[in-house]
Design a protein around this motif. Structure first.
Motif, PDB file in Angstrom:
ATOM      1  N   GLN A 269       0.794  -1.039   0.047  1.00 34.11           N
ATOM      2  CA  GLN A 269      -0.040  -0.064  -0.066  1.00 34.11           C
ATOM      3  C   GLN A 269       0.856   1.216  -0.129  1.00 34.11           C
ATOM      4  O   GLN A 269       2.118   1.067   0.422  1.00 34.11           O
ATOM      5  N   ILE A 270       0.298   2.361  -0.552  1.00 32.01           N
ATOM      6  CA  ILE A 270       0.773   3.694  -0.308  1.00 32.01           C
ATOM      7  C   ILE A 270      -0.118   4.532   0.481  1.00 32.01           C
ATOM      8  O   ILE A 270      -1.286   4.572   0.516  1.00 32.01           O
ATOM      9  N   LEU A 271       0.496   4.993   1.580  1.00 29.74           N
ATOM     10  CA  LEU A 271      -0.132   5.847   2.571  1.00 29.74           C
ATOM     11  C   LEU A 271       0.237   7.261   2.288  1.00 29.74           C
ATOM     12  O   LEU A 271       1.364   7.862   2.136  1.00 29.74           O
ATOM     13  N   THR A 272      -0.837   8.453   2.337  1.00 27.89           N
ATOM     14  CA  THR A 272      -0.543   9.936   2.195  1.00 27.89           C
ATOM     15  C   THR A 272      -1.094  10.286   3.401  1.00 27.89           C
ATOM     16  O   THR A 272      -2.287  10.119   3.857  1.00 27.89           O
ATOM     17  N   ILE A 273      -0.195  11.420   3.768  1.00 27.03           N
ATOM     18  CA  ILE A 273      -0.671  12.329   4.987  1.00 27.03           C
ATOM     19  C   ILE A 273      -0.189  13.840   4.454  1.00 27.03           C
ATOM     20  O   ILE A 273       0.761  14.139   4.150  1.00 27.03           O
TER      21      ILE A 273
END
Length: 548
Positions: A269-273
């Motif tokens: 997964q790629i997580l963005t914040i």
């Protein structure tokens, strides 16, 4: 002489492109004389005691040759004639002078969905099986008739009927050719849709790299963006930290997705914040997690942070320039040691993530002003990628617009097109909000437009622009085209009077440019009835056609 013997003297043959395609056992001499005497457009003529009737079909010219002797209605066609008529792709029916259907070929039965042989046309209409009868119209007029006819199966047909006269000039038969228009209309509509799609696909294919299409919707047609894509593809497979710079809305997240999609981590997964969207006290717990009881309101079992959750994948830190200095120190440790420490815990947790950061601020200047840690800046800036603003890569604008039109069509079921002059307006705009602003503008125009085609007038209205927007077009011909479309009248008087004068001028320009009111209304993005009322209001008397 028996009927069977008479049938031996009746013949058929088909001529296409001056070549005999199908023929019965007619004598060669007789066939040559008939062809020699035939003149294109002639339906009936005589040759040496034979009556010849010519029927034009999609397979060619069908010649029916018979001696001057009448057959009974029961046995008026021989087996060969039936085979020939059944080989024709169109529907064929033959009626007598009273409207009785004597013959119906197989294709007509299949097209219409009803076997009508032996029935009278009047009875079929009375039963509601078909809307009209071509045979009855030909019988009444004794001339060739063509109509659109609807049958009980709901299909629409183009039916042409021709009269056949005997040697005394009396109506003997009516031959009707039926062609299914339903499929043709569907094909025409499909062709138009495919033409629009083909143009969209052409722009999209030019924009996509051979690996880019996996998970990214990035458009790169301009040389500036192609250089960015090439750089991305070179560094995607390594795990080095990437710092993406560029103005707000240029597509930093799309570049991040492209990097992740082409990396060895693409199955993770790629997580963005967004570092600017979360308060400082919450940002720390979101990134690093916390232990149970670490602070008031903490979850009973603690919580894993973003870096732990994304282990094995990619973490995208957007707006990294907004990260507080205290958290910058903790982020530096993550980058150097590949481990995190939850709030309220002294135990480090090893992680395996790739970090991609993005900002629209000048981090080097922030370092000089003491607003950003120098060591973190150099650690993040291992591979810098600078995305140029949209105004520096105008070749991407039209492909982007086409992509957004396709997305909007799929999302809302609203299918819009933008004419070439309106596209030039969009292409020449500076777009300070870059791709994000362009996307929002296209969506707004599509949702507010009342016509399928978006014109210059609609785009100009939304942009609140003027003719000077055309100054950056590539050549003078394009400039002239835009200037002819965009109107910038100067009026005096009250606001209401100036608005009315401006509206009148726009309508006059449209009426002088388009040959009909319908087309003028379409160009202005309004209904025809609205434009007619405006013409009457402003007493515009120029004779304009209401038809296309």
């Amino acid at each position: 002489m028996s009927i069977t013997e008479l049938h031996k003297e009746e013949h058929f043959f088909i001529v296409k492109n001056e070549e005999v395609m199908i023929k019965s056992d007619i004598q060669r001499e007789l066939l040559e004389k008939i062809i020699k005497q035939y003149q294109k457009g002639t339906e009936t003529f005589e040759v040496e005691g034979y009556f010849i009737h010519v029927l034009e079909t999609s397979q060619g010219s069908l010649f029916h040759v018979k001696p001057f002797i009448q057959y009974s209605h029961i046995d008026f066609m021989n087996p060969l004639s039936i085979k020939v008529l059944n080989s024709i792709s169109d529907g064929v029916t033959v009626c007598d002078c009273d409207g009785k259907i004597l013959f119906q070929n197989d294709n007509d039965i299949e097209i219409v969905g009803i076997d009508l042989m032996g029935r009278y046309a009047k009875d079929v209409i009375a039963e509601g099986l078909m809307s009209d009868s071509i045979s009855m119209k030909v019988i009444e007029s004794k001339e060739k008739v063509t109509i659109l006819q609807t049958f009980i199966n709901g299909k629409c047909f183009l039916v042409s009927g021709k009269p056949i006269f005997d040697e005394h000039g009396e109506l003997q038969y009516v031959v009707a050719i039926t062609r299914d228009m339903t499929q043709l209309k569907l094909l025409e509509k499909e062709v138009k849709n495919l033409e629009v799609q083909n143009e969209n696909f052409k722009n999209k294919l030019q924009a996509l790299h051979k690996k880019e299409s996996v998970k990214s919707s990035l458009i790169a047609v301009s040389s500036a963006m192609m250089q960015v894509v090439k750089r991305v593809m070179r560094i995607a497979e390594v795990d080095s930290t990437v710092l993406i710079g560029g103005e707000s809305g240029v597509g930093k997240e799309e570049i991040t997705k492209l990097i992740h999609a082409n990396s060895r981590r693409n199955d993770k997964q790629i997580l963005t914040i967004n570092c600017s969207a979360i308060p400082e006290n919450l940002l720390e717990s979101e990134l690093f997690g916390y232990e149970a009881g670490a602070f008031t309101g903490a979850a009973r079992g603690g919580k894993a942070g973003l870096f732990e959750i994304a282990s094995g994948g990619t973490v995208f830190l957007d707006e990294i320039g907004e990260m507080p200095l205290l958290l910058q120190a903790k982020l530096l440790r993550v980058l150097q040691e590949s481990e995190v420490q939850r709030i309220g815990s002294g135990k480090p947790i090893p992680i395996d993530v790739r970090i991609i950061a993005a900002t629209n601020r000048n981090l080097a200047e922030m370092v000089r002003q003491g607003e950003f840690r120098e060591d973190l800046y150099y650690r993040l800036n291992i591979i810098p990628i600078e995305i140029p603003p949209l105004r520096q890569r105008r070749q991407d604008i039209i492909p982007l617009v086409n992509r957004f039109l396709a997305v909007i069509g799929e999302k809302y079921g609203i299918h819009r097109t933008i004419d070439s002059s309106a596209m030039k307006i969009l292409e020449s705009h500076d777009w300070p909000g870059n791709v994000r602003q362009l996307k929002n503008m296209v969506e707004r125009i599509c949702l507010l437009a009342t016509q399928p085609e978006i014109t210059v007038y609609i785009v100009q209205q939304e942009l609140d622009s003027n003719p000077t927007i055309a100054r950056d077009l590539e050549n003078s011909v394009q400039i002239q085209n835009i200037q002819e479309t965009v109107i910038n009248p100067k009026f005096s008087g009250t606001l209401k009077e100036q608005v009315a004068a401006f509206e009148k001028q726009i309508i006059k320009e449209a009426l002088s440019k388009y040959p009909s009111i319908r087309q003028a209304a379409k160009s202005l993005g309004c209904d025809q009835s609205t434009l007619v009322r405006k013409i009457q209001k402003f007493q515009l008397t120029r004779q304009i056609s209401y038809k296309d």
